[in-house]
Design a protein around this motif. Structure first.
Motif, PDB file in Angstrom:
ATOM      1  N   ALA A 119       0.767  -1.125   0.150  1.00 52.22           N
ATOM      2  CA  ALA A 119       0.086   0.139   0.205  1.00 52.22           C
ATOM      3  C   ALA A 119       0.915   1.056   0.097  1.00 52.22           C
ATOM      4  O   ALA A 119       1.942   0.906   0.352  1.00 52.22           O
ATOM      5  CB  ALA A 119      -0.925   0.108   1.266  1.00 52.22           C
ATOM      6  N   ASN A 147      -4.853   7.975  -0.479  1.00 60.49           N
ATOM      7  CA  ASN A 147      -4.468   6.550  -1.378  1.00 60.49           C
ATOM      8  C   ASN A 147      -3.546   7.029  -2.298  1.00 60.49           C
ATOM      9  O   ASN A 147      -3.810   8.134  -3.116  1.00 60.49           O
ATOM     10  CB  ASN A 147      -5.634   5.949  -1.698  1.00 60.49           C
ATOM     11  CG  ASN A 147      -5.046   4.714  -2.477  1.00 60.49           C
ATOM     12  OD1 ASN A 147      -4.205   3.836  -1.730  1.00 60.49           O
ATOM     13  ND2 ASN A 147      -5.282   4.300  -3.517  1.00 60.49           N
ATOM     14  N   SER A 157      -3.053   4.831   7.700  1.00 61.53           N
ATOM     15  CA  SER A 157      -2.868   4.510   6.214  1.00 61.53           C
ATOM     16  C   SER A 157      -3.854   3.412   5.989  1.00 61.53           C
ATOM     17  O   SER A 157      -4.209   3.219   4.644  1.00 61.53           O
ATOM     18  CB  SER A 157      -1.418   4.299   6.063  1.00 61.53           C
ATOM     19  OG  SER A 157      -0.740   5.091   6.559  1.00 61.53           O
ATOM     20  N   SER A 158      -4.314   2.506   6.878  1.00 61.83           N
ATOM     21  CA  SER A 158      -5.220   1.496   6.436  1.00 61.83           C
ATOM     22  C   SER A 158      -6.655   1.942   5.950  1.00 61.83           C
ATOM     23  O   SER A 158      -7.141   1.369   4.877  1.00 61.83           O
ATOM     24  CB  SER A 158      -5.479   0.458   7.472  1.00 61.83           C
ATOM     25  OG  SER A 158      -4.209  -0.383   7.761  1.00 61.83           O
ATOM     26  N   THR A 215      -6.116   3.640   2.221  1.00 63.25           N
ATOM     27  CA  THR A 215      -5.788   2.440   1.154  1.00 63.25           C
ATOM     28  C   THR A 215      -6.691   1.355   1.062  1.00 63.25           C
ATOM     29  O   THR A 215      -6.822   0.558   0.139  1.00 63.25           O
ATOM     30  CB  THR A 215      -4.311   2.130   1.608  1.00 63.25           C
ATOM     31  OG1 THR A 215      -4.386   1.282   2.687  1.00 63.25           O
ATOM     32  CG2 THR A 215      -3.273   3.342   1.787  1.00 63.25           C
ATOM     33  N   VAL A 238      -6.423  -1.121   2.808  1.00 58.47           N
ATOM     34  CA  VAL A 238      -5.465  -2.392   2.946  1.00 58.47           C
ATOM     35  C   VAL A 238      -5.487  -2.680   4.656  1.00 58.47           C
ATOM     36  O   VAL A 238      -5.204  -1.633   5.206  1.00 58.47           O
ATOM     37  CB  VAL A 238      -4.387  -2.363   2.183  1.00 58.47           C
ATOM     38  CG1 VAL A 238      -3.158  -3.385   2.776  1.00 58.47           C
ATOM     39  CG2 VAL A 238      -4.082  -2.139   0.742  1.00 58.47           C
ATOM     40  N   ILE A 271      -3.259  -3.125   6.819  1.00 59.94           N
ATOM     41  CA  ILE A 271      -1.821  -3.462   6.940  1.00 59.94           C
ATOM     42  C   ILE A 271      -1.150  -4.307   7.975  1.00 59.94           C
ATOM     43  O   ILE A 271      -0.381  -5.058   7.853  1.00 59.94           O
ATOM     44  CB  ILE A 271      -1.124  -1.848   7.027  1.00 59.94           C
ATOM     45  CG1 ILE A 271      -1.599  -1.077   5.624  1.00 59.94           C
ATOM     46  CG2 ILE A 271       0.301  -1.807   7.228  1.00 59.94           C
ATOM     47  CD1 ILE A 271      -1.149   0.507   5.859  1.00 59.94           C
ATOM     48  N   GLU A 281      -1.672  -7.641   6.996  1.00 60.27           N
ATOM     49  CA  GLU A 281      -0.676  -8.248   5.757  1.00 60.27           C
ATOM     50  C   GLU A 281       0.725  -8.268   6.543  1.00 60.27           C
ATOM     51  O   GLU A 281       1.375  -9.280   5.915  1.00 60.27           O
ATOM     52  CB  GLU A 281      -0.516  -7.198   4.743  1.00 60.27           C
ATOM     53  CG  GLU A 281      -1.840  -6.888   3.908  1.00 60.27           C
ATOM     54  CD  GLU A 281      -1.654  -7.686   2.642  1.00 60.27           C
ATOM     55  OE1 GLU A 281      -0.741  -8.169   2.299  1.00 60.27           O
ATOM     56  OE2 GLU A 281      -2.624  -7.706   1.980  1.00 60.27           O
TER      57      GLU A 281
END
Lengths: 58, 292
Positions: B198, B219, B268-269, B272, B274, B276, B279
């Motif tokens: 990401a 993003n 940030s998740s 995006t 994602v 994170i 992951e």
């Protein structure tokens, strides 16, 4: 966890503790903004979080 | 599987990491760096603050906000043969901007023009060599602290005098970079192993765009070009779980600014889409059985 609302060691304001709180978690006092650390969960004990040091970061 | 999560304290990221481990039925032991007390010669048989011997851990996941504590703990634990994310070598490189620049140079990773000097006089020459505006950074440090954009000789002299007089020896290594006139944003990309999972733009009216300093996260599409440069940059510093910070220069080309080895990702998740933390943890779990 006891039901008594803990107080901020800086301003004596009441501090809301999230239901998923953990020992050594950082949180901010909503009243004065001071960063606090949860030292104990039962009973709740709060201390001022350590000052940011020069090498702190990512 | 036994995992030690080494922390200074618990922040949003550590809670997300613990939740991601829990989702895979793993409950890491939380170890506070303030409680560490290593006997260097005793090896992994000695007890961790958790009460378990260090050798019982399949993995140490280092998430200390204190760079020095985390890095030196990894130095010791890796020397005893313990597996960790990230490794000491990666942490030591990423925690030092000069060592990072050297790693980039060796692998041909594009980076801002960088000079290094050790006295105020030679630092002034370095600043004038990269031309104004120049950027002065401490070689260690994070969250955009003590960065200075220098527009002219007067301000350069003042900053150098302050660094020399008020700073300890760490501030007497003058790390000077050209100022990259970026388009009001930079890019933070999250690399996990050999994949950029990401990326975000960090937008700000201030020239320092760190989200820790108020930069807004949106993003950033992970293109093949972005993935390639991020993975190569991560490999250059030893690889692992890393946040690569990039700038876009006036021609739209990427230059890599720095890499963070204990990345913050709480903001940030959401932009995006994602997860994170998951992951990261799924990668970590997948690596435990892999020979280092």
């Amino acid at each position: 966890m006891t039901s008594e609302t803990p107080l901020c060691p800086e301003c004596d304001g009441e501090v809301d503790i999230p239901s998923d709180a953990m020992e050594n978690e950082l949180l901010s006092c909503a009243e004065c903004g001071t960063e606090l650390e949860i030292m104990n969960l039962d009973p709740i004990e709060l201390e001022l979080a350590p000052e940011v040091e020069e090498d702190w970061g990512e | 599987m036994r995992v030690a999560l080494l922390v200074t304290h618990i922040r949003a990221e550590e809670k997300l990491i613990l939740a991601a481990f829990n989702k895979r039925d793993i409950s890491p032991d939380i170890i506070l760096d303030r409680e560490l007390n290593f006997d260097i010669t005793c090896g992994a048989e000695q007890l961790a603050p958790s009460g378990s011997a260090w050798r019982e851990y399949d993995l140490v996941f280092e998430r200390c906000v204190s760079t020095s504590r985390g890095m030196y703990a990894l130095a010791i634990l890796n020397s005893w043969g313990l597996r960790s994310f990230n490794t000491y070598e990666t942490a030591a490189t990423c925690s030092d901007k000069l060592r990072t620049s050297i790693a980039f140079m060796k692998q041909g990773i594009p980076q801002p023009h960088t000079r290094v000097a050790f006295t105020p006089d030679s630092a002034m020459q370095a600043i004038e060599d990269v031309k104004y505006p120049a950027v002065l950074k401490p070689v260690t440090g994070s969250w955009g602290r003590l960065l200075a954009r220098v527009h002219n000789r007067d301000s350069a002299e003042a900053i150098l005098e302050h660094r020399q007089t008020l700073g300890d020896y760490n501030h007497h290594t003058y790390y000077v970079q050209e100022y990259v006139d970026k388009p009001g944003r930079d890019i933070r990309a999250f690399v996990v192993g050999d994949r950029t999972i990401a990326a975000i733009y960090r937008e700000s009216n201030h020239w320092i765009t760190n989200t820790a300093r108020g930069g807004l996260a949106t993003n950033c599409p992970v293109t093949e070009e972005l993935d390639d440069i991020c993975v190569r940059a991560a490999d250059a510093v030893g690889g692992g779980i890393l946040a690569v910070d990039l700038l876009e220069d006036a021609r739209g080309n990427f230059v890599v600014n720095e890499i963070n080895h204990t990345m913050e990702f709480r903001n940030s998740s959401q932009p995006t889409g994602v997860d994170i933390a998951q992951e990261v943890i799924d990668f970590v779990i997948g690596q435990i059985g892999v020979v280092a």
